[in-house]
Design an enzyme around this catalytic site. Sequence first.
Site, PDB file in Angstrom:
ATOM      1  N   SER A 154       0.824  -1.255   0.137  1.00 58.39           N
ATOM      2  CA  SER A 154       0.214   0.082   0.131  1.00 58.39           C
ATOM      3  C   SER A 154       0.378   0.801   0.435  1.00 58.39           C
ATOM      4  O   SER A 154       1.932   2.059  -0.686  1.00 58.39           O
ATOM      5  CB  SER A 154      -0.663   0.119   1.293  1.00 58.39           C
ATOM      6  N   ASP A 174      -5.701  -4.183  -2.393  1.00 59.31           N
ATOM      7  CA  ASP A 174      -4.706  -3.700  -1.609  1.00 59.31           C
ATOM      8  C   ASP A 174      -4.439  -4.846  -0.376  1.00 59.31           C
ATOM      9  O   ASP A 174      -4.785  -5.537  -0.870  1.00 59.31           O
ATOM     10  CB  ASP A 174      -5.389  -2.593  -0.186  1.00 59.31           C
TER      11      ASP A 174
END
Length: 731
Positions: free
Chosen positions: A64, A210
């Site tokens: 991320s 993610d």
Amino acid sequence: MISSVGKRLLTLLLAMSFMAASAAERPKVGLVLSGGGARGAAHISVLKVIEEQGIPIDYIAGTSMGAIIGGLYASGMSPEDIEKHLADIDWGDMLTDSPRRKDLSFRRKREDEEFLVRYAAGFSDGEVKLPQGLLQGQKLLLFLRKLTLPVADIEDFDKLPIPFRAVATDISTGKAVVLDHGDLALAMRASASIPSVFSPVELDGRLLVDGGVSNNLPVEVVRDLGADRLIVVDVSTPLADQEQLRSVLSITDQLTTIMTRRNTERSLKLLDKDDVLVVPDLSEVGTTDFANSMKALAPGMRAVRQQQARLARIARETGRVHEKQTTPSSPARKKLLPVISFMDLDNDSGLSDKTIQRYFRKVKLGQPLDVQAVEAAISELYGLDLFKEVSYRLVQKEGRTGIRIQVREKPWGPNYLQAGLQFRGDWNDGNGFNLGASYTRTAVNSLGGEFRAILEMGDRPRLFSEFYQPLNTGRDFFINPSLEYMRNTIGLYEKGEKLGSFDLSQVLLSLDLGMNLSSWGELRLGWRGGWADVEVRSGFPGVVEGTFDQGELFLHLGVDTLNNLYFPTQGHWLQAELSAHDGAWGDDNSFQQLYLDAGLAVTHNRDTLLLRGQTGLTLDSDAPLYGLFRLGGFLNMSGFYVNELSGQHMGHGLLGYLRRLDDGGFLPVYAGATLEAGNTWQFAEDIGDNWLLGGSLFLGLDTLLGPLYVGYAMGEEDHGTLFLYFGAPFK
């Protein structure tokens, strides 16, 4: 015997052999950067100390925000440059898909005048279709693409200045996916695709979200690359305690955090005594608090300083104690942008290739890549609001470098449904509300024709339909026929006292021929005709009832560069229309009118000054009831009832002030005030006499569904009322 020269040569060879052996035997150092949203800015402080200590980084893996910062560092960007780029981001703009409003097509800007919510659902085969995320990540991808251009030709992440891995999650299996090749910008974007916030990235046949869902702290990824010593930075959000879990939102957020913390703690168990773990105290920085992300730098620096002795040991083990480490790919990042020899188009939308290519006509072949020209063209094209994504890549073909424009249509289109709500609550004049819905069909043909229908129900019912058809690939000219029915109840007042009211119903057909003046304006010439029906609703106002034919020729100029129609802080606007009503055009009356509405917004820091002036003139004879100019209502002579003032001529001026109260959040909050003067007049010789004063004090909130205003309006002749207003105020 060996000569002295031979001895020195032998000594040098032995020293070089020893140095080479030492370099080969030194421990390999890996850097692990976790996800954490805005908290991830703390990674930058760790990078600064790593360079200060002279520690060579051999491998990087991130998830991320850790993937974004780690990927930029692996590409050769210095910590100072990473900090500068992140600090300069307007996160409120970055975390939206739409281009800046001033870059939208003028047609899209006009849609702001409607009361519809800003998000449209798709509709086909009897089913409602929604986007895969609130955001498509258009601006984020372009931002990452620009920063990674110096290494755009490197597809094997092992060949970056520092070997790199980004971690994402296959949403169909829930398993971690380690990205080690391909498009670096897209890999970072995939790793940061927060589920339901950003749409997933389709890559190598997988749908990726993610990496924090599956592996927020990819320790084993760096270990598998061959790292002997790890520097691990954990900026993930800790679990909230019971006292903090007092709302639906906090409970939902806790569920997400539980999932992330579980895989983070699993990774932490893989560390050994020689690894360094940095865990900053980021209690003052929320995961989504991107506007204040730079506040994470100081806690990050404090945390890494606490580990300085352990970092110094790694520096000694790698033999770099007295040598300051520098970002390893500085030369690569300084190389000139490549000369673009060709342009490819990867277009899966309903618009023709020629239509799309016209937007990139300022991108010159045979010259170095002009990033600004490419991004400007993409912004203008994306401003048509037809696409999920418009991006670009550098590609190689037969030894030449080119640019490939990638255009992806919205998979939930081209049929769209929108709902809307408009509400006006007035302490003295009662309430008014409208509920509505719209249907839009985009890309009807290869030039981008559109059909649209709007239905409004409430105190001002309305039915509107139109067809918008560009006439060439450059969309310079268009035709725009429309049909509209509307009914409005209008009160008649004398010195603030309501004498009665009547219903004005109209059906109008409009045939417009237009020319787009870039994205800032348009010019229209057209005929508008139909009928108007007047019916007394209450009281005895002396209104002549009946049905009247309408018909007019008009010339209209529109200019709009405002950054926000509801709470503008920069830009200007102009609406100018000259109309001629006559029996030759189908009107029962003969009169000509001129209408002007202009304004601008100027901002310094949090404070904005608004100026607006409008005037309407009936040029040579009396206009009938349906042609009168009207004033009254919020921002249109605030303090007076809606449409309280009416006449053959009109003038109105507004001086406004806005102050933004929040610190750059996603829902801007404003305090505002206006001072207004205006009136209407029946005779030309009276224009300018007896100006009336009005004004308002209000709080405004720019919500995801539309603008909300609450405040107090006041005016002369004992006018004053509390109000609540939801919807576009300038319509």
